[in-house]
Scaffold this motif. Sequence first.
Motif, PDB file in Angstrom:
ATOM      1  N   ASN A  28       0.830  -1.208   0.000  1.00 53.17           N
ATOM      2  CA  ASN A  28       0.000   0.000   0.000  1.00 53.17           C
ATOM      3  C   ASN A  28       0.864   1.258   0.000  1.00 53.17           C
ATOM      4  O   ASN A  28       0.492   2.271  -0.597  1.00 53.17           O
ATOM      5  N   GLY A  29       2.026   1.203   0.650  1.00 50.28           N
ATOM      6  CA  GLY A  29       2.947   2.334   0.627  1.00 50.28           C
ATOM      7  C   GLY A  29       3.492   2.598  -0.774  1.00 50.28           C
ATOM      8  O   GLY A  29       3.601   3.753  -1.202  1.00 50.28           O
ATOM      9  N   LEU A  30       3.819   1.527  -1.492  1.00 47.92           N
ATOM     10  CA  LEU A  30       4.263   1.691  -2.877  1.00 47.92           C
ATOM     11  C   LEU A  30       3.164   2.327  -3.727  1.00 47.92           C
ATOM     12  O   LEU A  30       3.435   3.189  -4.566  1.00 47.92           O
ATOM     13  N   ALA A  31       1.924   1.909  -3.496  1.00 51.65           N
ATOM     14  CA  ALA A  31       0.796   2.484  -4.243  1.00 51.65           C
ATOM     15  C   ALA A  31       0.628   3.959  -3.901  1.00 51.65           C
ATOM     16  O   ALA A  31       0.451   4.797  -4.795  1.00 51.65           O
ATOM     17  N   GLU A  41      -1.299  -2.265  -9.580  1.00 45.52           N
ATOM     18  CA  GLU A  41      -2.348  -1.523  -8.881  1.00 45.52           C
ATOM     19  C   GLU A  41      -3.689  -2.242  -8.989  1.00 45.52           C
ATOM     20  O   GLU A  41      -4.440  -2.302  -8.016  1.00 45.52           O
ATOM     21  N   ARG A  42      -3.988  -2.815 -10.156  1.00 46.14           N
ATOM     22  CA  ARG A  42      -5.234  -3.592 -10.298  1.00 46.14           C
ATOM     23  C   ARG A  42      -5.228  -4.787  -9.352  1.00 46.14           C
ATOM     24  O   ARG A  42      -6.227  -5.074  -8.687  1.00 46.14           O
ATOM     25  N   PHE A  43      -4.099  -5.484  -9.297  1.00 47.94           N
ATOM     26  CA  PHE A  43      -3.977  -6.619  -8.377  1.00 47.94           C
ATOM     27  C   PHE A  43      -4.186  -6.155  -6.936  1.00 47.94           C
ATOM     28  O   PHE A  43      -4.945  -6.753  -6.180  1.00 47.94           O
ATOM     29  N   ARG A  44      -3.482  -5.103  -6.545  1.00 46.41           N
ATOM     30  CA  ARG A  44      -3.567  -4.600  -5.178  1.00 46.41           C
ATOM     31  C   ARG A  44      -4.996  -4.216  -4.816  1.00 46.41           C
ATOM     32  O   ARG A  44      -5.510  -4.615  -3.778  1.00 46.41           O
ATOM     33  N   ARG A  45      -5.640  -3.456  -5.670  1.00 44.59           N
ATOM     34  CA  ARG A  45      -6.997  -2.982  -5.381  1.00 44.59           C
ATOM     35  C   ARG A  45      -7.961  -4.160  -5.275  1.00 44.59           C
ATOM     36  O   ARG A  45      -8.746  -4.260  -4.326  1.00 44.59           O
ATOM     37  N   ALA A  46      -7.911  -5.076  -6.255  1.00 46.62           N
ATOM     38  CA  ALA A  46      -8.836  -6.223  -6.254  1.00 46.62           C
ATOM     39  C   ALA A  46      -8.612  -7.114  -5.035  1.00 46.62           C
ATOM     40  O   ALA A  46      -9.569  -7.562  -4.395  1.00 46.62           O
ATOM     41  N   ASN A  47      -7.354  -7.356  -4.701  1.00 42.67           N
ATOM     42  CA  ASN A  47      -7.071  -8.237  -3.570  1.00 42.67           C
ATOM     43  C   ASN A  47      -7.283  -7.551  -2.226  1.00 42.67           C
ATOM     44  O   ASN A  47      -7.755  -8.180  -1.281  1.00 42.67           O
ATOM     45  N   ASN A  48      -6.959  -6.265  -2.123  1.00 40.51           N
ATOM     46  CA  ASN A  48      -7.291  -5.553  -0.893  1.00 40.51           C
ATOM     47  C   ASN A  48      -8.801  -5.579  -0.654  1.00 40.51           C
ATOM     48  O   ASN A  48      -9.256  -5.792   0.475  1.00 40.51           O
ATOM     49  N   ASP A  49      -9.576  -5.367  -1.719  1.00 43.06           N
ATOM     50  CA  ASP A  49     -11.039  -5.422  -1.589  1.00 43.06           C
ATOM     51  C   ASP A  49     -11.489  -6.807  -1.144  1.00 43.06           C
ATOM     52  O   ASP A  49     -12.378  -6.943  -0.303  1.00 43.06           O
ATOM     53  N   TRP A  50     -10.866  -7.850  -1.714  1.00 41.48           N
ATOM     54  CA  TRP A  50     -11.232  -9.223  -1.338  1.00 41.48           C
ATOM     55  C   TRP A  50     -10.913  -9.471   0.135  1.00 41.48           C
ATOM     56  O   TRP A  50     -11.737 -10.021   0.868  1.00 41.48           O
ATOM     57  N   TYR A  51      -9.704  -9.072   0.576  1.00 38.61           N
ATOM     58  CA  TYR A  51      -9.348  -9.247   1.988  1.00 38.61           C
ATOM     59  C   TYR A  51     -10.318  -8.481   2.892  1.00 38.61           C
ATOM     60  O   TYR A  51     -10.762  -9.002   3.915  1.00 38.61           O
ATOM     61  N   ASP A  52     -10.644  -7.246   2.524  1.00 43.25           N
ATOM     62  CA  ASP A  52     -11.562  -6.446   3.340  1.00 43.25           C
ATOM     63  C   ASP A  52     -12.917  -7.124   3.478  1.00 43.25           C
ATOM     64  O   ASP A  52     -13.546  -7.038   4.533  1.00 43.25           O
ATOM     65  N   ALA A  53     -13.356  -7.798   2.434  1.00 40.10           N
ATOM     66  CA  ALA A  53     -14.657  -8.470   2.468  1.00 40.10           C
ATOM     67  C   ALA A  53     -14.589  -9.842   3.131  1.00 40.10           C
ATOM     68  O   ALA A  53     -15.615 -10.364   3.578  1.00 40.10           O
ATOM     69  N   SER A  54     -13.394 -10.432   3.220  1.00 37.09           N
ATOM     70  CA  SER A  54     -13.268 -11.819   3.663  1.00 37.09           C
ATOM     71  C   SER A  54     -12.916 -12.002   5.125  1.00 37.09           C
ATOM     72  O   SER A  54     -13.125 -13.082   5.667  1.00 37.09           O
ATOM     73  N   TYR A  55     -12.342 -10.998   5.761  1.00 37.64           N
ATOM     74  CA  TYR A  55     -12.003 -11.174   7.169  1.00 37.64           C
ATOM     75  C   TYR A  55     -12.064  -9.839   7.895  1.00 37.64           C
ATOM     76  O   TYR A  55     -11.950  -8.782   7.283  1.00 37.64           O
ATOM     77  N   PRO A  56     -12.257  -9.892   9.217  1.00 39.12           N
ATOM     78  CA  PRO A  56     -12.367  -8.654   9.997  1.00 39.12           C
ATOM     79  C   PRO A  56     -11.056  -7.875  10.016  1.00 39.12           C
ATOM     80  O   PRO A  56      -9.975  -8.444  10.022  1.00 39.12           O
ATOM     81  N   LEU A  96       6.470  -6.744  -4.239  1.00 42.72           N
ATOM     82  CA  LEU A  96       7.594  -6.258  -3.433  1.00 42.72           C
ATOM     83  C   LEU A  96       8.924  -6.636  -4.066  1.00 42.72           C
ATOM     84  O   LEU A  96       9.849  -5.815  -4.121  1.00 42.72           O
ATOM     85  N   ALA A  97       9.040  -7.860  -4.556  1.00 41.45           N
ATOM     86  CA  ALA A  97      10.278  -8.293  -5.206  1.00 41.45           C
ATOM     87  C   ALA A  97      10.567  -7.444  -6.442  1.00 41.45           C
ATOM     88  O   ALA A  97      11.715  -7.063  -6.681  1.00 41.45           O
ATOM     89  N   ALA A  98       9.539  -7.138  -7.214  1.00 42.23           N
ATOM     90  CA  ALA A  98       9.715  -6.330  -8.423  1.00 42.23           C
ATOM     91  C   ALA A  98      10.229  -4.928  -8.099  1.00 42.23           C
ATOM     92  O   ALA A  98      10.888  -4.299  -8.927  1.00 42.23           O
ATOM     93  N   HIS A  99       9.960  -4.457  -6.888  1.00 37.80           N
ATOM     94  CA  HIS A  99      10.398  -3.120  -6.482  1.00 37.80           C
ATOM     95  C   HIS A  99      11.620  -3.166  -5.553  1.00 37.80           C
ATOM     96  O   HIS A  99      12.005  -2.146  -4.985  1.00 37.80           O
ATOM     97  N   GLY A 100      12.197  -4.356  -5.381  1.00 42.06           N
ATOM     98  CA  GLY A 100      13.393  -4.488  -4.570  1.00 42.06           C
ATOM     99  C   GLY A 100      13.164  -4.302  -3.078  1.00 42.06           C
ATOM    100  O   GLY A 100      14.096  -3.961  -2.350  1.00 42.06           O
ATOM    101  N   VAL A 101      11.943  -4.536  -2.620  1.00 40.90           N
ATOM    102  CA  VAL A 101      11.634  -4.396  -1.196  1.00 40.90           C
ATOM    103  C   VAL A 101      11.823  -5.757  -0.531  1.00 40.90           C
ATOM    104  O   VAL A 101      11.156  -6.725  -0.884  1.00 40.90           O
ATOM    105  N   GLU A 102      12.759  -5.806   0.408  1.00 39.74           N
ATOM    106  CA  GLU A 102      13.030  -7.065   1.117  1.00 39.74           C
ATOM    107  C   GLU A 102      11.889  -7.394   2.062  1.00 39.74           C
ATOM    108  O   GLU A 102      11.393  -6.521   2.772  1.00 39.74           O
ATOM    109  N   CYS A 103      11.501  -8.656   2.057  1.00 38.61           N
ATOM    110  CA  CYS A 103      10.492  -9.117   3.001  1.00 38.61           C
ATOM    111  C   CYS A 103      10.781 -10.570   3.333  1.00 38.61           C
ATOM    112  O   CYS A 103      11.593 -11.211   2.691  1.00 38.61           O
ATOM    113  N   GLU A 104      10.098 -11.026   4.374  1.00 38.09           N
ATOM    114  CA  GLU A 104      10.335 -12.388   4.837  1.00 38.09           C
ATOM    115  C   GLU A 104       9.055 -12.966   5.417  1.00 38.09           C
ATOM    116  O   GLU A 104       8.150 -12.222   5.801  1.00 38.09           O
ATOM    117  N   ARG A 105       9.030 -14.281   5.450  1.00 39.36           N
ATOM    118  CA  ARG A 105       7.920 -14.980   6.103  1.00 39.36           C
ATOM    119  C   ARG A 105       8.434 -15.522   7.420  1.00 39.36           C
ATOM    120  O   ARG A 105       9.474 -16.175   7.475  1.00 39.36           O
TER     121      ARG A 105
END
Length: 164
Positions: A28-31, A41-56, A96-105
């Motif tokens: 969301n910060g990149l957006a 951005e299409r992926f982010r918007r569609a999936n953020n909307d899905w998450y918002d509708a799917s869990y509290p 995140l990988a496409a923008h060089g932002v390091e992340c981990e699980r």
Amino acid sequence: MGDALYVRFQGTRRNQRGDFPGVFVLVNGLARDGKLTDGQERFRRANNDWYDASYPNPAHVDPTVYDHTVNPGAAAWFKSSARALLDRVDGYLEILAAHGVECERLRSADPGKIVYEDEYQIVVIPHPSEACGPVRHDVKVPSPTRPDNVRWCPARRCGSRYPT
């Protein structure tokens, strides 16, 4: 460590508050900064909307859950049983990988003191006395600035490193 009950995806660098932002905050910060391609951005918007509708949203249920003075360092973790929610994270990791932002699980059976819980997730305050405690790094987006065979202490409080 036994079976991990909880999973978290987060950045590897502290934000202004000293916390490690989660994958959704990072994308969301990149957006917000206008850095996403039209497809991302299409992926982010569609999936953020899905998450918002799917869990509290924990912050909607308890507005103080992420208040830094009330719950310092509070971080959300998925329950490993929330497969449908976890399955969609890969697209965020690709952005995140496409923008060089390091992340981990991270995976843990006990990531901290639970301050919020629902069917899909928990929000915890990390255990301060267990800076190198029961949190396991298990996947990292590669980066040229950190060797792949070294992980930092999961809570980043003690500054220790350990080989993988």
